[in-house]
Design a protein around this motif. Structure first.
Motif, PDB file in Angstrom:
ATOM      1  N   ALA A   1       0.834  -1.202   0.000  1.00 39.95           N
ATOM      2  CA  ALA A   1       0.000   0.000   0.000  1.00 39.95           C
ATOM      3  C   ALA A   1       0.868   1.252   0.000  1.00 39.95           C
ATOM      4  CB  ALA A   1      -0.926  -0.008   1.213  1.00 39.95           C
ATOM      5  N   MET A   2       1.969   1.227   0.761  1.00 36.06           N
ATOM      6  CA  MET A   2       2.878   2.368   0.780  1.00 36.06           C
ATOM      7  C   MET A   2       3.515   2.569  -0.599  1.00 36.06           C
ATOM      8  SD  MET A   2       4.805   2.167   4.459  1.00 36.06           S
ATOM      9  CE  MET A   2       5.728   3.651   4.040  1.00 36.06           C
ATOM     10  N   ILE A   3       3.923   1.470  -1.233  1.00 36.59           N
ATOM     11  CA  ILE A   3       4.519   1.578  -2.566  1.00 36.59           C
ATOM     12  C   ILE A   3       3.499   2.114  -3.566  1.00 36.59           C
ATOM     13  CG2 ILE A   3       5.572   0.289  -4.451  1.00 36.59           C
ATOM     14  CD1 ILE A   3       7.366   0.561  -2.041  1.00 36.59           C
ATOM     15  N   TYR A   4       2.274   1.619  -3.477  1.00 33.16           N
ATOM     16  CA  TYR A   4       1.227   2.058  -4.409  1.00 33.16           C
ATOM     17  C   TYR A   4       0.909   3.540  -4.213  1.00 33.16           C
ATOM     18  CZ  TYR A   4      -3.389   2.511  -6.535  1.00 33.16           C
ATOM     19  OH  TYR A   4      -4.470   2.937  -7.267  1.00 33.16           O
ATOM     20  N   LEU A   5       0.776   3.958  -2.953  1.00 31.41           N
ATOM     21  CA  LEU A   5       0.383   5.338  -2.672  1.00 31.41           C
ATOM     22  C   LEU A   5       1.519   6.330  -2.879  1.00 31.41           C
ATOM     23  CD1 LEU A   5      -1.784   4.802   0.532  1.00 31.41           C
ATOM     24  CD2 LEU A   5      -2.586   5.301  -1.787  1.00 31.41           C
ATOM     25  N   SER A   6       2.759   5.843  -2.937  1.00 33.29           N
ATOM     26  CA  SER A   6       3.869   6.774  -3.163  1.00 33.29           C
ATOM     27  C   SER A   6       3.834   7.328  -4.589  1.00 33.29           C
ATOM     28  CB  SER A   6       5.206   6.074  -2.899  1.00 33.29           C
ATOM     29  OG  SER A   6       5.439   5.048  -3.857  1.00 33.29           O
ATOM     30  N   MET A   7       3.379   6.531  -5.542  1.00 32.67           N
ATOM     31  CA  MET A   7       3.235   6.987  -6.926  1.00 32.67           C
ATOM     32  C   MET A   7       1.962   6.386  -7.517  1.00 32.67           C
ATOM     33  SD  MET A   7       7.069   6.831  -8.539  1.00 32.67           S
ATOM     34  CE  MET A   7       8.425   7.786  -7.832  1.00 32.67           C
ATOM     35  N   PRO A   8       0.812   6.809  -7.051  1.00 34.75           N
ATOM     36  CA  PRO A   8      -0.430   6.185  -7.506  1.00 34.75           C
ATOM     37  C   PRO A   8      -0.740   6.537  -8.957  1.00 34.75           C
ATOM     38  CG  PRO A   8      -0.903   8.095  -6.141  1.00 34.75           C
ATOM     39  CD  PRO A   8       0.577   7.898  -6.085  1.00 34.75           C
ATOM     40  N   PRO A   9      -1.172   5.556  -9.760  1.00 35.34           N
ATOM     41  CA  PRO A   9      -1.519   5.839 -11.167  1.00 35.34           C
ATOM     42  C   PRO A   9      -2.935   6.389 -11.287  1.00 35.34           C
ATOM     43  CG  PRO A   9      -1.740   3.502 -10.734  1.00 35.34           C
ATOM     44  CD  PRO A   9      -1.259   4.127  -9.444  1.00 35.34           C
ATOM     45  N   TRP A  10      -3.148   7.513 -10.665  1.00 40.47           N
ATOM     46  CA  TRP A  10      -4.486   8.104 -10.635  1.00 40.47           C
ATOM     47  C   TRP A  10      -4.627   9.187 -11.694  1.00 40.47           C
ATOM     48  CZ3 TRP A  10      -4.698   8.995  -4.610  1.00 40.47           C
ATOM     49  CH2 TRP A  10      -4.775   7.740  -3.988  1.00 40.47           C
ATOM     50  N   PRO A  11      -5.853   9.456 -12.135  1.00 41.35           N
ATOM     51  CA  PRO A  11      -6.068  10.535 -13.119  1.00 41.35           C
ATOM     52  C   PRO A  11      -5.618  11.884 -12.564  1.00 41.35           C
ATOM     53  CG  PRO A  11      -8.018   9.143 -12.920  1.00 41.35           C
ATOM     54  CD  PRO A  11      -7.098   8.737 -11.824  1.00 41.35           C
ATOM     55  N   GLY A  12      -4.980  12.647 -13.413  1.00 40.03           N
ATOM     56  CA  GLY A  12      -4.540  13.973 -13.015  1.00 40.03           C
ATOM     57  C   GLY A  12      -3.168  14.018 -12.384  1.00 40.03           C
ATOM     58  N   LEU A  13      -2.543  12.846 -12.182  1.00 40.27           N
ATOM     59  CA  LEU A  13      -1.212  12.805 -11.588  1.00 40.27           C
ATOM     60  C   LEU A  13      -0.190  12.436 -12.659  1.00 40.27           C
ATOM     61  CD1 LEU A  13      -1.844  10.981  -8.180  1.00 40.27           C
ATOM     62  CD2 LEU A  13      -1.652  13.434  -8.627  1.00 40.27           C
ATOM     63  N   PRO A  14       1.035  12.938 -12.533  1.00 37.98           N
ATOM     64  CA  PRO A  14       2.063  12.570 -13.521  1.00 37.98           C
ATOM     65  C   PRO A  14       2.369  11.087 -13.453  1.00 37.98           C
ATOM     66  CG  PRO A  14       3.025  13.759 -11.667  1.00 37.98           C
ATOM     67  CD  PRO A  14       1.546  13.875 -11.527  1.00 37.98           C
ATOM     68  N   PRO A  15       2.622  10.443 -14.591  1.00 40.01           N
ATOM     69  CA  PRO A  15       2.897   9.002 -14.582  1.00 40.01           C
ATOM     70  C   PRO A  15       4.242   8.697 -13.946  1.00 40.01           C
ATOM     71  CG  PRO A  15       3.264   9.912 -16.767  1.00 40.01           C
ATOM     72  CD  PRO A  15       2.674  11.020 -15.941  1.00 40.01           C
ATOM     73  N   ASN A  16       4.353   7.481 -13.430  1.00 43.77           N
ATOM     74  CA  ASN A  16       5.609   7.024 -12.851  1.00 43.77           C
ATOM     75  C   ASN A  16       6.598   6.765 -13.983  1.00 43.77           C
ATOM     76  OD1 ASN A  16       7.724   5.784 -11.554  1.00 43.77           O
ATOM     77  ND2 ASN A  16       6.513   4.149 -10.640  1.00 43.77           N
TER      78      ASN A  16
END
Length: 326
Positions: A241-256
């Protein structure tokens, strides 16, 4: 309690899933330990924390000691940190009064150098520009109404600022290390033998690195062996969960930029997290694992009490195979 038994094939694949995830964690942790102890590039969680994005990014970056470099770029805080470091080294090695006096002289020389560095017009201009740009990026990141394009530009600007931070603090970091080495050389052979080398002070990042490396190994072993399975699976889910939330692939966020593939909301870390939650809610360690050896008797007594409470008709209605293998 037979409702927890999904049938032979279901149980088999759940056990295999548990072992596979455990192998993944164990291998990741072991590789990080080997890289730290024998490799040229020791493992550090800094790159993940520093490059965090999304609404939780500030919390991840705050796990780093002086993540923005503000403390090191503040002359008063820098000199106070150097003084505390020298005090720690002299106290650790049991310096004599004479050696303490020599250490203070060395500290005074390095603090004078720091004054020259901060007073240099070029360094002062670069420092002020960096701090101004950093505040502007932080304001954009904290603005909930900022557009996606603004967020992406802020992410690019932060990566550029990180290079500026390393360039600015590089001479100060080198000078800090040289100060520590110069003071450590004052210690006699007997003092080093008695107290050991002072070394660098431990930071929160060092603690986090050790927790990550050895925590991954412990989680992986427990999942593979089926020992304390629910706790191990929940710990694995929390880490993912920490890894996912550190760079979440959510709309409006820059891609990893280092992501393997293209994700939108669901990533492989989220899938493995859900799998860990499934494992945590099933007694797979009692089917094949050390949980059956250490906790099997207590579980059988609990199942027996539950069967008595169900009554003879409910017990008669249960599938024989499920009752026998659960």
């Amino acid at each position: 309690m037979s409702r927890y038994y999904p049938g032979f094939l279901g149980a088999l694949f759940l056990v295999l899933l548990r072992i596979a995830i455990g192998w993944h964690f164990l291998n990741e942790g072991w590789e990080k330990v080997n890289a730290t102890q024998k490799g040229k590039e020791p493992f550090s969680a800094e790159i993940y924390l520093r490059n965090a994005s999304g609404p939780f990014a500030p919390y991840f970056r705050d796990m780093l000691p002086d993540s923005s470099g503000r403390a090191m770029l503040d002359p008063d805080r820098l000199k106070a940190a150097w003084k505390a470091d020298v005090t720690r080294l002299t106290g650790h090695s049991g310096f004599t009064a004479e050696h303490r006096g020599e250490a203070r002289k060395i500290l005074d020389e390095y603090q004078q150098w720091a004054d020259y560095w901060f007073d240099d017009p070029e360094n002062s201009e670069k420092r002020q520009k960096y701090l101004y740009d950093l505040r502007h990026v932080e304001q954009t990141e904290a603005d909930a109404a900022a557009l996606s394009s603004q967020k992406e530009r802020a992410a690019d600007a932060r990566r550029s600022l990180d290079a500026d931070r390393r360039s600015l603090t590089g001479p100060l970091v080198e000078r800090e290390k040289a100060l520590r080495d110069a003071v450590a050389k004052l210690a006699t052979a007997d003092q080093i033998k008695t107290s050991g080398a002072g070394g660098s002070p431990r930071t929160s990042l060092d603690l986090l690195n050790n927790l990550t490396m050895y925590g991954l190994i412990a989680i992986g072993f427990c999942l593979m062996a089926g020992f304390l399975t629910p706790l191990a699976a929940l710990s694995a889910a929390a880490f993912l969960a920490m890894i996912y939330l550190s760079m979440p692939p959510w709309p409006g966020l820059p891609p990893n930029p280092k992501a393997e593939g293209h994700y939108w909301i669901v990533s492989k870390n989220l899938i493995e997290l859900i799998a860990c939650l499934v494992i945590a809610t099933t007694p797979s360690g009692h089917w094949i694992g050390l949980d059956a050896l250490f906790f099997g008797a207590r579980r059988r007594r609990r199942l027996a009490r539950a069967a008595q409470e169900l009554g003879p008709e409910a017990r008669h209605d249960r599938p024989r195979t499920s009752a026998r293998l659960a």
